[in-house]
Design a protein around this motif. Structure first.
Motif, PDB file in Angstrom:
ATOM      1  N   THR A 171      -1.545  -2.290  -6.356  1.00 21.51           N
ATOM      2  CA  THR A 171      -0.333  -3.039  -6.671  1.00 21.51           C
ATOM      3  C   THR A 171       0.526  -3.183  -5.415  1.00 21.51           C
ATOM      4  O   THR A 171       0.291  -2.509  -4.407  1.00 21.51           O
ATOM      5  N   ASP A 172       1.529  -4.050  -5.500  1.00 25.48           N
ATOM      6  CA  ASP A 172       2.391  -4.305  -4.342  1.00 25.48           C
ATOM      7  C   ASP A 172       3.044  -3.035  -3.825  1.00 25.48           C
ATOM      8  O   ASP A 172       3.214  -2.865  -2.625  1.00 25.48           O
ATOM      9  N   GLU A 173       3.435  -2.156  -4.729  1.00 22.63           N
ATOM     10  CA  GLU A 173       4.186  -0.966  -4.343  1.00 22.63           C
ATOM     11  C   GLU A 173       3.380   0.334  -4.402  1.00 22.63           C
ATOM     12  O   GLU A 173       3.939   1.401  -4.148  1.00 22.63           O
ATOM     13  N   ALA A 174       2.095   0.261  -4.739  1.00 15.97           N
ATOM     14  CA  ALA A 174       1.278   1.487  -4.809  1.00 15.97           C
ATOM     15  C   ALA A 174       1.241   2.142  -3.429  1.00 15.97           C
ATOM     16  O   ALA A 174       0.910   1.509  -2.434  1.00 15.97           O
ATOM     17  N   HIS A 175       1.609   3.404  -3.389  1.00 10.88           N
ATOM     18  CA  HIS A 175       1.604   4.151  -2.136  1.00 10.88           C
ATOM     19  C   HIS A 175       0.157   4.548  -1.830  1.00 10.88           C
ATOM     20  O   HIS A 175      -0.520   5.141  -2.668  1.00 10.88           O
ATOM     21  N   PHE A 176      -0.305   4.203  -0.625  1.00  9.73           N
ATOM     22  CA  PHE A 176      -1.707   4.441  -0.287  1.00  9.73           C
ATOM     23  C   PHE A 176      -2.105   5.903  -0.457  1.00  9.73           C
ATOM     24  O   PHE A 176      -3.096   6.204  -1.102  1.00  9.73           O
ATOM     25  N   ALA A 177      -1.368   6.811   0.143  1.00  6.73           N
ATOM     26  CA  ALA A 177      -1.755   8.221   0.090  1.00  6.73           C
ATOM     27  C   ALA A 177      -1.470   8.838  -1.272  1.00  6.73           C
ATOM     28  O   ALA A 177      -2.329   9.505  -1.851  1.00  6.73           O
ATOM     29  N   ASP A 178      -0.269   8.614  -1.797  1.00  4.92           N
ATOM     30  CA  ASP A 178       0.140   9.277  -3.042  1.00  4.92           C
ATOM     31  C   ASP A 178      -0.531   8.692  -4.285  1.00  4.92           C
ATOM     32  O   ASP A 178      -0.965   9.425  -5.164  1.00  4.92           O
ATOM     33  N   ASP A 179      -0.600   7.356  -4.365  1.00  8.32           N
ATOM     34  CA  ASP A 179      -1.119   6.711  -5.574  1.00  8.32           C
ATOM     35  C   ASP A 179      -2.611   6.378  -5.505  1.00  8.32           C
ATOM     36  O   ASP A 179      -3.309   6.421  -6.511  1.00  8.32           O
ATOM     37  N   LEU A 180      -3.082   6.035  -4.315  1.00 12.91           N
ATOM     38  CA  LEU A 180      -4.475   5.584  -4.180  1.00 12.91           C
ATOM     39  C   LEU A 180      -5.368   6.600  -3.468  1.00 12.91           C
ATOM     40  O   LEU A 180      -6.544   6.341  -3.247  1.00 12.91           O
ATOM     41  N   GLN A 181      -4.814   7.746  -3.085  1.00 13.44           N
ATOM     42  CA  GLN A 181      -5.547   8.812  -2.399  1.00 13.44           C
ATOM     43  C   GLN A 181      -6.287   8.313  -1.152  1.00 13.44           C
ATOM     44  O   GLN A 181      -7.441   8.689  -0.891  1.00 13.44           O
ATOM     45  N   ASP A 188      -7.252   8.395   2.523  1.00 14.91           N
ATOM     46  CA  ASP A 188      -7.257   9.335   3.637  1.00 14.91           C
ATOM     47  C   ASP A 188      -7.423   8.554   4.944  1.00 14.91           C
ATOM     48  O   ASP A 188      -7.500   7.326   4.932  1.00 14.91           O
ATOM     49  N   SER A 189      -7.489   9.249   6.053  1.00 13.05           N
ATOM     50  CA  SER A 189      -7.541   8.568   7.348  1.00 13.05           C
ATOM     51  C   SER A 189      -8.800   7.721   7.520  1.00 13.05           C
ATOM     52  O   SER A 189      -8.751   6.651   8.120  1.00 13.05           O
ATOM     53  N   LEU A 190      -9.911   8.174   6.985  1.00 14.12           N
ATOM     54  CA  LEU A 190     -11.145   7.400   7.079  1.00 14.12           C
ATOM     55  C   LEU A 190     -11.052   6.115   6.256  1.00 14.12           C
ATOM     56  O   LEU A 190     -11.480   5.041   6.702  1.00 14.12           O
ATOM     57  N   MET A 191     -10.472   6.215   5.087  1.00 11.52           N
ATOM     58  CA  MET A 191     -10.291   5.034   4.245  1.00 11.52           C
ATOM     59  C   MET A 191      -9.300   4.054   4.896  1.00 11.52           C
ATOM     60  O   MET A 191      -9.487   2.840   4.839  1.00 11.52           O
ATOM     61  N   ALA A 192      -8.261   4.600   5.532  1.00  7.14           N
ATOM     62  CA  ALA A 192      -7.295   3.751   6.227  1.00  7.14           C
ATOM     63  C   ALA A 192      -7.979   2.984   7.351  1.00  7.14           C
ATOM     64  O   ALA A 192      -7.724   1.793   7.552  1.00  7.14           O
ATOM     65  N   PHE A 250      -0.843   1.363  11.858  1.00  7.44           N
ATOM     66  CA  PHE A 250      -1.292   1.492  10.470  1.00  7.44           C
ATOM     67  C   PHE A 250      -0.794   2.779   9.837  1.00  7.44           C
ATOM     68  O   PHE A 250      -0.535   2.824   8.642  1.00  7.44           O
ATOM     69  N   LYS A 251      -0.625   3.833  10.630  1.00  7.57           N
ATOM     70  CA  LYS A 251      -0.124   5.099  10.085  1.00  7.57           C
ATOM     71  C   LYS A 251       1.281   4.952   9.515  1.00  7.57           C
ATOM     72  O   LYS A 251       1.689   5.737   8.669  1.00  7.57           O
ATOM     73  N   GLU A 252       2.017   3.945   9.985  1.00  5.99           N
ATOM     74  CA  GLU A 252       3.380   3.708   9.504  1.00  5.99           C
ATOM     75  C   GLU A 252       3.402   2.990   8.159  1.00  5.99           C
ATOM     76  O   GLU A 252       4.439   2.931   7.504  1.00  5.99           O
ATOM     77  N   LEU A 253       2.282   2.432   7.751  1.00  3.01           N
ATOM     78  CA  LEU A 253       2.225   1.621   6.541  1.00  3.01           C
ATOM     79  C   LEU A 253       1.798   2.448   5.344  1.00  3.01           C
ATOM     80  O   LEU A 253       0.887   3.254   5.432  1.00  3.01           O
ATOM     81  N   SER A 254       2.455   2.202   4.219  1.00  5.24           N
ATOM     82  CA  SER A 254       2.089   2.975   3.033  1.00  5.24           C
ATOM     83  C   SER A 254       1.931   2.121   1.780  1.00  5.24           C
ATOM     84  O   SER A 254       1.542   2.639   0.742  1.00  5.24           O
ATOM     85  N   THR A 255       2.215   0.809   1.871  1.00  6.45           N
ATOM     86  CA  THR A 255       2.048  -0.064   0.702  1.00  6.45           C
ATOM     87  C   THR A 255       1.432  -1.391   1.122  1.00  6.45           C
ATOM     88  O   THR A 255       1.439  -1.755   2.302  1.00  6.45           O
ATOM     89  N   LEU A 256       0.943  -2.128   0.147  1.00 10.75           N
ATOM     90  CA  LEU A 256       0.346  -3.435   0.398  1.00 10.75           C
ATOM     91  C   LEU A 256       1.364  -4.390   1.006  1.00 10.75           C
ATOM     92  O   LEU A 256       1.039  -5.159   1.910  1.00 10.75           O
ATOM     93  N   LEU A 257       2.602  -4.354   0.534  1.00 12.18           N
ATOM     94  CA  LEU A 257       3.628  -5.254   1.075  1.00 12.18           C
ATOM     95  C   LEU A 257       3.905  -4.959   2.543  1.00 12.18           C
ATOM     96  O   LEU A 257       4.143  -5.884   3.334  1.00 12.18           O
ATOM     97  N   GLN A 258       3.845  -3.699   2.934  1.00  6.13           N
ATOM     98  CA  GLN A 258       4.027  -3.356   4.339  1.00  6.13           C
ATOM     99  C   GLN A 258       2.846  -3.846   5.174  1.00  6.13           C
ATOM    100  O   GLN A 258       3.030  -4.304   6.303  1.00  6.13           O
ATOM    101  N   VAL A 259       1.648  -3.767   4.616  1.00  9.25           N
ATOM    102  CA  VAL A 259       0.463  -4.285   5.315  1.00  9.25           C
ATOM    103  C   VAL A 259       0.609  -5.784   5.517  1.00  9.25           C
ATOM    104  O   VAL A 259       0.342  -6.308   6.600  1.00  9.25           O
TER     105      VAL A 259
END
Length: 89
Positions: free
Chosen positions: A32-42, A44-48, A68-77
């Motif tokens: 989703t637009d606001e899903a947090h990559f680490a917290d909501d989608l799990q 990790d660095s390899l997936m990133a 990319f380490k600064e980004l945590s949501t789809l909207l930020q990407v």
């Protein structure tokens, strides 16, 4: 004309969502637009890194690990990719 019309118009969020979902092997609906990559989608660095590779291939951009380490949501990407396509750093 050029296949890369995203550089002249707003980035297609559904296309970006599909790219991220594919990289993470998740259903599109979970990214989703606001899903947090680490917290909501799990994510990790390899997936990133996998997401970055997909974005670089699709849009012909380069994304530094520090960016990319600064980004945590789809909207930020989307914001980062749009900036890159517009010639920003």
């Amino acid at each position: 004309m050029s296949e890369n019309t995203a550089s002249t118009t707003a980035l297609d969020l559904d296309e970006l969502r599909a790219i991220v979902a594919d990289a993470l092997e998740l259903p599109k609906e979970e990214v989703t637009d606001e899903a947090h990559f680490a917290d909501d989608l799990q994510v990790d660095s390899l997936m990133a890194l996998e997401i970055v590779v997909h974005l670089e291939k699709r849009y012909g951009i380069k994304v530094a690990e520090s960016e990319f380490k600064e980004l945590s949501t789809l909207l930020q990407v989307r914001g980062l990719v749009e900036s890159k396509l517009a010639g920003g750093k």
